[in-house]
Write an enzyme that holds these catalytic residues in place. Structure first.
Site, PDB file in Angstrom:
ATOM      1  N   HIS A 145       0.769  -1.254   0.000  1.00  0.00           N
ATOM      2  CA  HIS A 145       0.000   0.000   0.000  1.00  0.00           C
ATOM      3  C   HIS A 145       0.802   1.307   0.000  1.00  0.00           C
ATOM      4  CE1 HIS A 145      -0.305  -0.338   4.740  1.00  0.00           C
ATOM      5  NE2 HIS A 145       0.918  -0.476   4.290  1.00  0.00           N
ATOM      6  N   HIS A 146       2.113   1.264   0.196  1.00  0.00           N
ATOM      7  CA  HIS A 146       2.883   2.523   0.263  1.00  0.00           C
ATOM      8  C   HIS A 146       3.395   3.014  -1.095  1.00  0.00           C
ATOM      9  CE1 HIS A 146       2.781   2.313   4.590  1.00  0.00           C
ATOM     10  NE2 HIS A 146       3.534   1.235   4.647  1.00  0.00           N
ATOM     11  N   ALA A 147       3.457   2.154  -2.097  1.00  0.00           N
ATOM     12  CA  ALA A 147       4.082   2.553  -3.366  1.00  0.00           C
ATOM     13  C   ALA A 147       3.312   3.712  -4.010  1.00  0.00           C
ATOM     14  CB  ALA A 147       4.150   1.358  -4.323  1.00  0.00           C
TER      15      ALA A 147
END
Ligand code: TV1
Ligand code: CA
Ligand code: ZN
Length: 393
Positions: A145-147
């Site tokens: 979820h951070h990309a």
């Protein structure tokens, strides 16, 4: 008609790629793709594969990755070579291209393959849903979820969730994204900041100065200018160390219940990061397998098409327990499986205790201090209720 039919109920599909699990971020790096192998081995040992459609997922194509990511970034990701000497935490290069090659997002052998396989599984899962062939589709290898569009961040290089939701949006008017990883789902939130077709909700440990990524305050609800349809469509639930199953369950049911009622999503994408469990190497909550799984159960009960993603999770034996229990919930056999791990489970000694549901005492010895006063949790529910006045389906 042969007369042989599947049992009535939910059709569940399971998407994985054993090649993905062979990659390594580095000896000391907390992200261990091997946890996927351990999870699958427990899921298969319980015999759950007989109650699902099992698929070896494809690698996503360049064009599929480019539905979200910039081609500059993808081209660089496809050509960078691993570094001969891995950096350590003290030796961070300050000018990394696209944030690649630091200690969090190292360059390793087969990085591009690893990323495209993670995204391929998520995309296959989304497509089984949109083709009406699954009610619940599982991609434990996804959930990164951070990309960002043109940046790696926090162990994530390709945002498989955003790519999968974009696919869902080709068929459904509104998608609800829910994120129970202990970290803030910043990449997914940002990707859908300016649309009212996706509502993002993240539950996370929040401490702007001491816990990654430092975003996701209660009143960060999307850019608040008048012409942005996405305003108010980001919900953040900032929490402190030591939250328990009972408190999390109360928050989750009350918040997600209200959101489903108001936003009326046509599908749910649930990121099941297992680093919110007690005893996680990076996490700080006191959640047990039952409390984590209750979130999956609640989403399933909404009766909407559901995609389950993996995510964080840094104590592999607990990751495997959670994702096994959650697979059983998807299938609907959670009340019929033994809490004792099957005798023939490979790597059974990795689990330390032979139960699927270890107690907090078994996991931690002494449970982590709970720093979530009931009054603060009420304030959070109150804030979300008020925020939802600005949302309509
Ligand atoms: C190499 C070796 C890397 C040991 C990273 C913990 C390591 C961490 C390591 C680590 C570690 C983080 C930051 C600091 C940003 C940095 C999959 C400059 C013992 C979804 C990502 C957390 C979580 C990133 C990903 C975080 C996910 N914590 N040991 N790195 N600043 N990065 O704090 O949400 O779970 O810790
Ligand atoms: Ca989260
Ligand atoms: Zn996490």
């Amino acid at each position: 008609e042969s007369g042989i039919t599947r049992p009535k109920g939910y059709n569940v599909s399971f998407h994985c790629n054993p090649e993905m699990e062979k990659h390594h971020f580095g000896m000391t790096h907390p992200m261990k793709p091997w946890r996927l192998t351990l999870s699958k081995s427990l899921i298969y040992s319980y015999g759950m594969s007989f109650a699902m459609d099992n698929y070896i997922s494809r690698a996503a194509t360049y064009e599929e990755l480019a539905s979200f990511h910039s081609t500059d970034y993808l081209d660089f990701l496809g050509t960078v070579l691993p570094e001969p000497v891995p950096r350590d935490l003290e030796n961070q290069n300050p000018d990394l291209k696209f944030n690649l090659g630091g200690s969090d997002c190292p360059l390793f052998d087969g990085l591009y393959d690893y990323c495209s396989m993670s995204a391929g599984g998520a995309l296959d899962a989304a497509r089984k849903i949109t083709a009406n062939q699954s009610d619940i589709a599982i991609a434990w290898g996804g959930g990164l979820h951070h990309a960002k569009r043109a940046e790696a961040s926090g162990f994530c290089y390709i945002n498989d969730i955003v790519i999968a939701i974009l696919e869902l949006l080709r068929f459904y008017p509104r998608v609800l994204y829910v994120d129970i990883d202990v970290h803030h789902g910043d990449g997914v939130e940002e990707a859908f900041f300016s649309t009212d077709r996706v509502m993002t909700v993240s539950f996370h440990k929040y401490d702007p100065n001491n816990f990654f990524p430092g975003t996701g305050a209660l009143d960060d609800n999307g850019p608040k200018n008048e012409h942005n349809p996405g305003a108010h469509h980001a919900v953040n639930v900032p929490l402190n160390d030591g939250i328990t199953d009972e408190q999390y369950d109360m928050l989750f049911n009350s918040i997600i219940g209200k959101i489903v009622e108001k936003f009326r999503p046509s599908a749910i994408a649930l990121q099941c990061g297992a680093d919110s469990l007690a005893g996680d190497r990076l996490g700080r909550f006191n959640l047990q397998v039952q409390g984590h799984g209750a979130c999956v159960e609640f989403c399933k009960k909404m009766g909407l098409p559901l995609v389950l993603f993996g995510g964080g999770g840094y104590t592999p034996r607990n990751v495997a327990r959670a994702w096994t229990y959650e697979t059983s919930i998807a299938i609907g056999c959670q009340d019929n499986i033994s809490s004792v791990l099957p005798q023939h489970t490979p790597w059974r000694d990795q689990f330390r205790q032979d139960t699927l549901f270890p107690t907090l005492e078994q996991i931690l010895g002494e449970p982590r201090q709970n720093r979530n006063p009931q009054k603060r949790l009420q304030e959070i529910v109150q804030h979300v209720s008020e925020q939802l006045r600005f949302v309509q389906a």
